[in-house]
Structures are given as structure tokens and as C-alpha cells.
Design an enzyme around this catalytic site. Sequence first.
Site, PDB file in Angstrom:
ATOM      1  N   GLU A 107      -7.222  15.887  -9.581  1.00 21.82           N
ATOM      2  CA  GLU A 107      -6.680  14.904  -8.630  1.00 21.82           C
ATOM      3  C   GLU A 107      -5.191  14.658  -8.885  1.00 21.82           C
ATOM      4  OE1 GLU A 107      -6.121  12.039  -5.675  1.00 21.82           O
ATOM      5  OE2 GLU A 107      -7.777  13.451  -5.907  1.00 21.82           O
TER       6      GLU A 107
ATOM      7  N   VAL B 239     -11.946  16.115 -13.408  1.00 25.01           N
ATOM      8  CA  VAL B 239     -11.732  15.890 -11.977  1.00 25.01           C
ATOM      9  C   VAL B 239     -10.476  15.049 -11.738  1.00 25.01           C
ATOM     10  CG1 VAL B 239     -14.147  16.175 -11.339  1.00 25.01           C
ATOM     11  CG2 VAL B 239     -13.307  13.918 -11.903  1.00 25.01           C
TER      12      VAL B 239
ATOM     13  N   HIS C 196     -15.911   7.443 -20.640  1.00 25.20           N
ATOM     14  CA  HIS C 196     -15.747   8.908 -20.725  1.00 25.20           C
ATOM     15  C   HIS C 196     -14.902   9.278 -21.919  1.00 25.20           C
ATOM     16  CE1 HIS C 196     -14.805  13.032 -19.259  1.00 25.20           C
ATOM     17  NE2 HIS C 196     -15.938  12.878 -18.613  1.00 25.20           N
TER      18      HIS C 196
ATOM     19  N   ILE D  51     -11.887  11.227 -23.510  1.00 27.77           N
ATOM     20  CA  ILE D  51     -11.140  12.342 -22.926  1.00 27.77           C
ATOM     21  C   ILE D  51     -10.956  12.073 -21.437  1.00 27.77           C
ATOM     22  CG2 ILE D  51     -11.939  14.034 -24.624  1.00 27.77           C
ATOM     23  CD1 ILE D  51     -13.718  15.220 -22.422  1.00 27.77           C
TER      24      ILE D  51
END
Length: 145
Positions: A62, A58, A48, A54
Amino acid sequence: MMKIHEILEYLPHRYPFLLVDRVTEVEKGKTIKGYKNVSFNEPFFQGHFPGNPIMPGVLIIEAMAQLSGILGFITVDRKPADGVVQYLAGSSKVRFKRPVLPGDQLCMESEFVSGKQGIWKFNCRALVDGDVVCVAEIMTAEREV
């Protein structure tokens, strides 16, 4: 201030999913501040995104939920050792303002809004270098395990 050993008393999360490195301020029933040091070695950066890493949004949510869970536990004088956990129950009004990159320190703030029957609501925000990167309304639910 809470260092990692005390944080581990309030959160059941462990590597690679513990997303709070330090609590810098806490006022029972009111607010909490803390941070996550975002290292290039985080496992999520492998996918990612390759060549443009980055932190997934999500995981920012969290991280704010974990910090809020600590405040929830402190507010009611409980810990997971008492046979309960704080689950992420919902998020709303989420807005991302800019990406979080390797090397950033994700500073988080959570403010207690309301609580009823083990459901807690918090106003949260995350910052990097004083700039807001994310805001959200977070709900946690205390449940027995």
C-alpha cells in the site's frame, strides 16, 4: 522534495492510513522516491505481532502504491481536489525479502512503466538501510469521485 503538506494535496489518505512521510525525488512521467518512518507507535504493531512486531506486507505494498499514485497524479497534472483518486488496482511479481521493523525507515522507489485510459503500471521496490525488503509491480487506476 515534497513535505507532508504537499503530499496531502496528492493523497486523500489520512491517519492511520497515510503511509508516505516524505517525497525526496520526483521526475514527472518517470520516477519517484520517498519514505515512511516506521514507528513502534504504529497501530498495526499491537496485533502484528505482539512481542515480535513486523510491518504487514500488505501495508508495504500500500505504501508503494500511495507513492506511485503521487507520481501518477503529477504525470497528468491532477490532484484529488480535481475530483479524482488513484486506487490500487493490482499488484504482481510481489516478493518480500526481509521484515520491516519498528525504527526502520522504509525507503521506496517507483518507476513509471506504462499508462492507458487512467490505468497506470509501476515497478516498485522498498528498501531499509539500502537492503531490498520488497519488490512489486503495482497498478493504479484513476477514477472520478
